[in-house]
Design a protein around this motif. Sequence first.
Motif, short mmCIF file in Angstrom:
data_model
loop_
_atom_site.label_atom_id
_atom_site.label_comp_id
_atom_site.label_asym_id
_atom_site.label_seq_id
_atom_site.Cartn_x
_atom_site.Cartn_y
_atom_site.Cartn_z
N THR A 108 14.30 -1.14 -11.55
CA THR A 108 14.81 -0.21 -10.56
C THR A 108 14.72 1.18 -11.05
N GLU A 109 13.95 1.55 -11.83
CA GLU A 109 13.85 2.90 -12.63
C GLU A 109 12.95 3.93 -11.41
N ARG A 110 12.08 3.14 -10.84
CA ARG A 110 11.02 3.99 -9.74
C ARG A 110 11.26 3.35 -8.15
N LYS A 111 12.61 3.22 -7.99
CA LYS A 111 12.84 2.52 -6.79
C LYS A 111 12.81 3.80 -6.08
N THR A 112 13.03 4.91 -5.97
CA THR A 112 12.85 5.93 -5.01
C THR A 112 11.21 6.15 -4.74
N GLU A 113 10.44 5.85 -5.64
CA GLU A 113 9.08 5.97 -5.82
C GLU A 113 8.37 4.97 -4.93
N GLN A 114 9.01 3.65 -5.05
CA GLN A 114 8.39 2.66 -4.49
C GLN A 114 8.81 2.87 -2.93
N ILE A 115 9.75 3.31 -2.52
CA ILE A 115 10.06 3.47 -1.30
C ILE A 115 9.28 4.47 -0.84
N GLU A 116 8.97 5.53 -1.41
CA GLU A 116 7.98 6.72 -0.86
C GLU A 116 6.74 6.05 -0.56
N ALA A 117 6.23 5.18 -1.61
CA ALA A 117 4.96 4.83 -1.31
C ALA A 117 4.74 3.55 -0.05
N PHE A 118 5.95 2.89 0.01
CA PHE A 118 5.86 1.87 1.14
C PHE A 118 6.01 2.63 2.38
N ARG A 119 6.68 3.50 2.45
CA ARG A 119 6.88 4.45 3.77
C ARG A 119 5.23 5.01 4.09
N ARG A 120 4.84 5.94 3.20
CA ARG A 120 3.32 6.27 3.44
C ARG A 120 2.55 5.24 3.93
N GLN A 121 2.57 4.06 3.24
CA GLN A 121 1.61 3.16 3.71
C GLN A 121 1.81 2.42 5.26
N ILE A 122 3.36 2.38 5.32
CA ILE A 122 3.79 1.96 6.76
C ILE A 122 3.13 2.87 7.65
N GLU A 123 3.21 4.23 7.62
CA GLU A 123 2.85 5.26 8.42
C GLU A 123 1.16 5.36 8.65
N LEU A 124 0.59 4.94 7.61
CA LEU A 124 -1.06 4.66 7.54
C LEU A 124 -1.29 3.55 8.49
N ALA A 125 -0.49 2.49 8.38
CA ALA A 125 -0.82 1.37 9.19
C ALA A 125 -0.53 1.74 10.59
N LEU A 126 0.67 2.10 10.84
CA LEU A 126 0.67 2.52 12.42
C LEU A 126 -0.31 3.38 12.67
N GLU A 127 -0.62 4.48 12.05
CA GLU A 127 -1.62 5.40 12.56
C GLU A 127 -2.89 4.74 12.82
N LEU A 128 -3.41 3.83 11.87
CA LEU A 128 -4.74 3.31 12.03
C LEU A 128 -4.55 1.76 12.75
N ARG A 129 -3.52 1.46 13.23
CA ARG A 129 -3.27 0.20 14.06
C ARG A 129 -3.43 -1.09 13.43
N LEU A 130 -3.27 -1.09 12.10
CA LEU A 130 -3.39 -2.20 11.31
C LEU A 130 -2.09 -2.92 10.79
N PRO A 131 -2.15 -4.18 10.72
CA PRO A 131 -0.93 -5.01 10.39
C PRO A 131 -0.50 -4.93 8.75
N LEU A 132 0.59 -5.00 8.33
CA LEU A 132 0.98 -4.92 6.99
C LEU A 132 1.25 -6.10 6.12
N ALA A 133 0.89 -6.47 4.92
CA ALA A 133 1.37 -7.69 4.45
C ALA A 133 2.26 -7.19 3.19
N ILE A 134 3.54 -7.44 3.47
CA ILE A 134 4.53 -6.85 2.76
C ILE A 134 5.13 -7.84 1.75
#
Length: 261
Positions: A108-134
């Motif tokens: 859990t040492e990079r919990k904040t970083e993981q959440i940041e990376a996940f959010r950025r990729q969610i936003e990319l998926a929304l912008e590009l209208r692509l689904p996510l594999a989570i």
Amino acid sequence: MILTDTHSHIYDTAFDDDREAVFERALQAGVTRILLPAIDSRSHDALFDLCRRHPQHCIPMMGLHPTSVNEIDDYRAELDRVERLLREPPAGRFCAVGEVGLDFYWSTERKTEQIEAFRRQIELALELRLPLAIHTRNAWDEMLTTLGDYAGQGLRGVMHAFSGTEAIYRQVKRCGDFLFGIGGVVTYKRSETAALLPCMSPDDLVLETDSPYLTPVPFRGKRNESAYVRFVCEKVAEIYGLAPDDIAERTTRNACRMFGS
């Protein structure tokens, strides 16, 4: 029977000695499409090479895996690369942003970083209208909070290797258009996934292997491969009291709707 393996890593080094034979066995088992989530740039070349050799059957995703955020110091450079590739795909098209998510099993040492990376990729998926594999492991509270922040914005995708409860299943569905990946774990004795399936609609499911991991019975303990998705199909059919052909048709239709034909 026509099957789709919606989550496989047969570009992994575990298949370096017999990858083409593994691919041929999948075709012989009726697996006409194999969707290939990315992990990080260390394996991109192998991923793209496989997709170039079999463009009608092997379809890539692009994303940064949460455990790679733990392992790679400059994970933001990795995210920049993911974004560039998604905007200018080098090997046909990407069918999804994946494999992304949260994994606090190992650390859990990079919990904040993981959440940041996940959010950025969610936003990319929304912008590009692509689904996510989570991917979610030991992180359901944080996962549901994050997905909830994007509810109502067109969020969609697959919850890979779904291992949640009925309550989590229903909460995820309220966040967007989600399907749930069922793999080899459903074939195990005392499988919580098998116990949960009667609470889920088969129209919410896709089938997957996560090769080379999570090998189904009767090959549990050995390397997994995409051909083995038929054992997952057969077990799911048994649980619902339906014919395997019916489950194959439904889950392939679900995959086509989510990821494109």
